[in-house]
Motif scaffolding. Sequence first.
Motif, PDB file in Angstrom:
ATOM      1  N   LEU A   9      17.995  11.607  59.545  1.00  9.40           N
ATOM      2  CA  LEU A   9      16.980  10.910  60.339  1.00  9.40           C
ATOM      3  C   LEU A   9      17.607  10.451  61.655  1.00  9.40           C
ATOM      4  CD1 LEU A   9      15.440   8.740  57.495  1.00  9.40           C
ATOM      5  CD2 LEU A   9      14.544  10.873  58.438  1.00  9.40           C
ATOM      6  N   PRO A  10      16.924  10.651  62.781  1.00  7.36           N
ATOM      7  CA  PRO A  10      17.512  10.259  64.061  1.00  7.36           C
ATOM      8  C   PRO A  10      17.408   8.762  64.351  1.00  7.36           C
ATOM      9  CG  PRO A  10      15.377  11.262  64.428  1.00  7.36           C
ATOM     10  CD  PRO A  10      15.670  11.373  62.943  1.00  7.36           C
ATOM     11  N   ILE A  11      16.396   8.079  63.746  1.00  9.64           N
ATOM     12  CA  ILE A  11      16.151   6.670  64.058  1.00  9.64           C
ATOM     13  C   ILE A  11      15.864   5.890  62.773  1.00  9.64           C
ATOM     14  CG2 ILE A  11      14.641   5.042  65.263  1.00  9.64           C
ATOM     15  CD1 ILE A  11      13.970   7.283  67.211  1.00  9.64           C
ATOM     16  N   ALA A  12      16.406   4.688  62.700  1.00  4.75           N
ATOM     17  CA  ALA A  12      16.089   3.755  61.611  1.00  4.75           C
ATOM     18  C   ALA A  12      15.578   2.462  62.239  1.00  4.75           C
ATOM     19  CB  ALA A  12      17.329   3.461  60.773  1.00  4.75           C
ATOM     20  N   TRP A  13      14.632   1.815  61.569  1.00  4.23           N
ATOM     21  CA  TRP A  13      14.085   0.548  62.037  1.00  4.23           C
ATOM     22  C   TRP A  13      14.475  -0.562  61.062  1.00  4.23           C
ATOM     23  CZ3 TRP A  13      11.176  -0.463  66.374  1.00  4.23           C
ATOM     24  CH2 TRP A  13      10.747   0.642  67.101  1.00  4.23           C
ATOM     25  N   SER A  14      14.739  -1.729  61.596  1.00  3.07           N
ATOM     26  CA  SER A  14      14.936  -2.898  60.759  1.00  3.07           C
ATOM     27  C   SER A  14      14.265  -4.088  61.452  1.00  3.07           C
ATOM     28  CB  SER A  14      16.421  -3.187  60.524  1.00  3.07           C
ATOM     29  OG  SER A  14      17.034  -3.609  61.714  1.00  3.07           O
ATOM     30  N   THR A  15      13.940  -5.085  60.663  1.00  2.13           N
ATOM     31  CA  THR A  15      13.309  -6.268  61.232  1.00  2.13           C
ATOM     32  C   THR A  15      14.305  -7.422  61.254  1.00  2.13           C
ATOM     33  OG1 THR A  15      12.412  -6.913  59.084  1.00  2.13           O
ATOM     34  CG2 THR A  15      10.991  -5.610  60.519  1.00  2.13           C
ATOM     35  N   THR A  16      14.105  -8.290  62.226  1.00  3.07           N
ATOM     36  CA  THR A  16      14.925  -9.484  62.378  1.00  3.07           C
ATOM     37  C   THR A  16      13.980 -10.673  62.496  1.00  3.07           C
ATOM     38  OG1 THR A  16      14.929  -9.404  64.790  1.00  3.07           O
ATOM     39  CG2 THR A  16      16.660  -8.160  63.660  1.00  3.07           C
ATOM     40  N   ARG A  17      14.523 -11.838  62.577  1.00  6.60           N
ATOM     41  CA  ARG A  17      13.672 -13.022  62.763  1.00  6.60           C
ATOM     42  C   ARG A  17      13.301 -13.222  64.215  1.00  6.60           C
ATOM     43  NH1 ARG A  17      15.587 -18.210  59.872  1.00  6.60           N
ATOM     44  NH2 ARG A  17      13.454 -18.743  60.357  1.00  6.60           N
ATOM     45  N   THR A  18      14.254 -13.000  65.141  1.00  5.12           N
ATOM     46  CA  THR A  18      13.984 -13.368  66.531  1.00  5.12           C
ATOM     47  C   THR A  18      14.507 -12.381  67.573  1.00  5.12           C
ATOM     48  OG1 THR A  18      16.030 -14.636  66.625  1.00  5.12           O
ATOM     49  CG2 THR A  18      14.029 -15.839  66.009  1.00  5.12           C
ATOM     50  N   ARG A  19      15.219 -11.360  67.199  1.00  2.00           N
ATOM     51  CA  ARG A  19      15.922 -10.543  68.193  1.00  2.00           C
ATOM     52  C   ARG A  19      15.451  -9.091  68.238  1.00  2.00           C
ATOM     53  NH1 ARG A  19      19.351 -14.048  70.659  1.00  2.00           N
ATOM     54  NH2 ARG A  19      20.457 -15.381  69.235  1.00  2.00           N
ATOM     55  N   PHE A  20      15.444  -8.552  69.459  1.00  4.68           N
ATOM     56  CA  PHE A  20      15.276  -7.122  69.667  1.00  4.68           C
ATOM     57  C   PHE A  20      16.664  -6.522  69.812  1.00  4.68           C
ATOM     58  CE2 PHE A  20      11.233  -8.724  71.214  1.00  4.68           C
ATOM     59  CZ  PHE A  20      10.331  -7.759  70.790  1.00  4.68           C
ATOM     60  N   GLY A  21      16.829  -5.272  69.403  1.00  7.76           N
ATOM     61  CA  GLY A  21      18.122  -4.627  69.578  1.00  7.76           C
ATOM     62  C   GLY A  21      18.038  -3.138  69.374  1.00  7.76           C
ATOM     63  N   LYS A  22      19.065  -2.454  69.872  1.00 14.00           N
ATOM     64  CA  LYS A  22      19.181  -1.019  69.683  1.00 14.00           C
ATOM     65  C   LYS A  22      20.664  -0.682  69.667  1.00 14.00           C
ATOM     66  CE  LYS A  22      17.301   1.483  72.933  1.00 14.00           C
ATOM     67  NZ  LYS A  22      16.627   2.454  73.808  1.00 14.00           N
ATOM     68  N   GLN A  23      21.109   0.058  68.641  1.00 14.41           N
ATOM     69  CA  GLN A  23      22.511   0.419  68.511  1.00 14.41           C
ATOM     70  C   GLN A  23      22.630   1.863  68.042  1.00 14.41           C
ATOM     71  OE1 GLN A  23      24.061  -2.179  65.502  1.00 14.41           O
ATOM     72  NE2 GLN A  23      24.557  -3.793  66.962  1.00 14.41           N
ATOM     73  N   GLN A  24      23.735   2.496  68.393  1.00 13.21           N
ATOM     74  CA  GLN A  24      24.070   3.808  67.854  1.00 13.21           C
ATOM     75  C   GLN A  24      25.116   3.597  66.769  1.00 13.21           C
ATOM     76  OE1 GLN A  24      22.022   6.125  68.430  1.00 13.21           O
ATOM     77  NE2 GLN A  24      22.899   7.506  69.920  1.00 13.21           N
ATOM     78  N   ILE A  25      24.826   4.104  65.574  1.00 19.42           N
ATOM     79  CA  ILE A  25      25.757   3.989  64.454  1.00 19.42           C
ATOM     80  C   ILE A  25      25.864   5.357  63.793  1.00 19.42           C
ATOM     81  CG2 ILE A  25      26.250   2.893  62.237  1.00 19.42           C
ATOM     82  CD1 ILE A  25      24.547   0.515  63.175  1.00 19.42           C
ATOM     83  N   ASP A  26      27.050   5.914  63.773  1.00 20.12           N
ATOM     84  CA  ASP A  26      27.304   7.215  63.144  1.00 20.12           C
ATOM     85  C   ASP A  26      26.335   8.295  63.608  1.00 20.12           C
ATOM     86  OD1 ASP A  26      29.393   6.128  61.677  1.00 20.12           O
ATOM     87  OD2 ASP A  26      28.100   5.619  59.982  1.00 20.12           O
ATOM     88  N   GLY A  27      26.004   8.315  64.894  1.00 21.15           N
ATOM     89  CA  GLY A  27      25.140   9.340  65.447  1.00 21.15           C
ATOM     90  C   GLY A  27      23.655   9.107  65.258  1.00 21.15           C
ATOM     91  N   SER A  28      23.253   8.015  64.629  1.00 20.47           N
ATOM     92  CA  SER A  28      21.838   7.661  64.468  1.00 20.47           C
ATOM     93  C   SER A  28      21.567   6.361  65.213  1.00 20.47           C
ATOM     94  CB  SER A  28      21.490   7.470  62.989  1.00 20.47           C
ATOM     95  OG  SER A  28      21.627   8.681  62.288  1.00 20.47           O
ATOM     96  N   GLU A  29      20.332   6.191  65.620  1.00 25.05           N
ATOM     97  CA  GLU A  29      19.952   4.992  66.355  1.00 25.05           C
ATOM     98  C   GLU A  29      19.323   3.978  65.411  1.00 25.05           C
ATOM     99  OE1 GLU A  29      16.639   4.006  69.668  1.00 25.05           O
ATOM    100  OE2 GLU A  29      17.957   5.696  70.118  1.00 25.05           O
ATOM    101  N   LEU A  30      19.736   2.739  65.518  1.00 25.84           N
ATOM    102  CA  LEU A  30      19.157   1.634  64.760  1.00 25.84           C
ATOM    103  C   LEU A  30      18.397   0.753  65.736  1.00 25.84           C
ATOM    104  CD1 LEU A  30      18.801  -0.066  62.199  1.00 25.84           C
ATOM    105  CD2 LEU A  30      20.936  -1.231  62.806  1.00 25.84           C
ATOM    106  N   ARG A  31      17.088   0.638  65.523  1.00 30.31           N
ATOM    107  CA  ARG A  31      16.245  -0.218  66.366  1.00 30.31           C
ATOM    108  C   ARG A  31      15.861  -1.456  65.564  1.00 30.31           C
ATOM    109  NH1 ARG A  31      12.164   3.971  69.441  1.00 30.31           N
ATOM    110  NH2 ARG A  31      13.809   5.282  70.294  1.00 30.31           N
ATOM    111  N   GLN A  32      15.959  -2.594  66.214  1.00 28.62           N
ATOM    112  CA  GLN A  32      15.650  -3.863  65.561  1.00 28.62           C
ATOM    113  C   GLN A  32      14.577  -4.586  66.355  1.00 28.62           C
ATOM    114  OE1 GLN A  32      19.742  -4.963  66.031  1.00 28.62           O
ATOM    115  NE2 GLN A  32      20.011  -5.049  63.820  1.00 28.62           N
ATOM    116  N   TRP A  33      13.534  -5.022  65.646  1.00 26.71           N
ATOM    117  CA  TRP A  33      12.441  -5.794  66.244  1.00 26.71           C
ATOM    118  C   TRP A  33      12.178  -6.998  65.363  1.00 26.71           C
ATOM    119  CZ3 TRP A  33       7.505  -3.049  68.348  1.00 26.71           C
ATOM    120  CH2 TRP A  33       7.840  -2.241  69.441  1.00 26.71           C
TER     121      TRP A  33
END
Length: 63
Positions: A9-33
Motif C-alpha cells: 500500500l502506498p499510503i496509510a492513514w492514522s488519527t491523532t487528537r490534535t495534529r496533522f502530519g505526513k511522514q515517509q516510513i520504509d517507502g510508504s507514506e503515513l498521513r495523520q489527521w
Amino acid sequence: MKFVHNNHLPIAWSTTRTRFGKQQIDGSELRQWPAAVLAFHYGTRAVQGRLADYEAQVKGITD
C-alpha cells in the motif's frame, strides 16, 4: 507499517487528537489527521451524497 508494507500500500492513514502530519516510513507514506477533522470530512461527504440522492462517495477513494 508492517501491514502497509506487506500489502504494498502506498499510503496509510492514522488519527491523532490534535495534529496533522505526513511522514515517509520504509517507502510508504503515513498521513495523520485529527480524528474529529476526519470524521467531519467523511460525514460531510456522506450527507452531501444523501441530499443529492446519490450514493455517498468520498473524494479520492475509489473501489
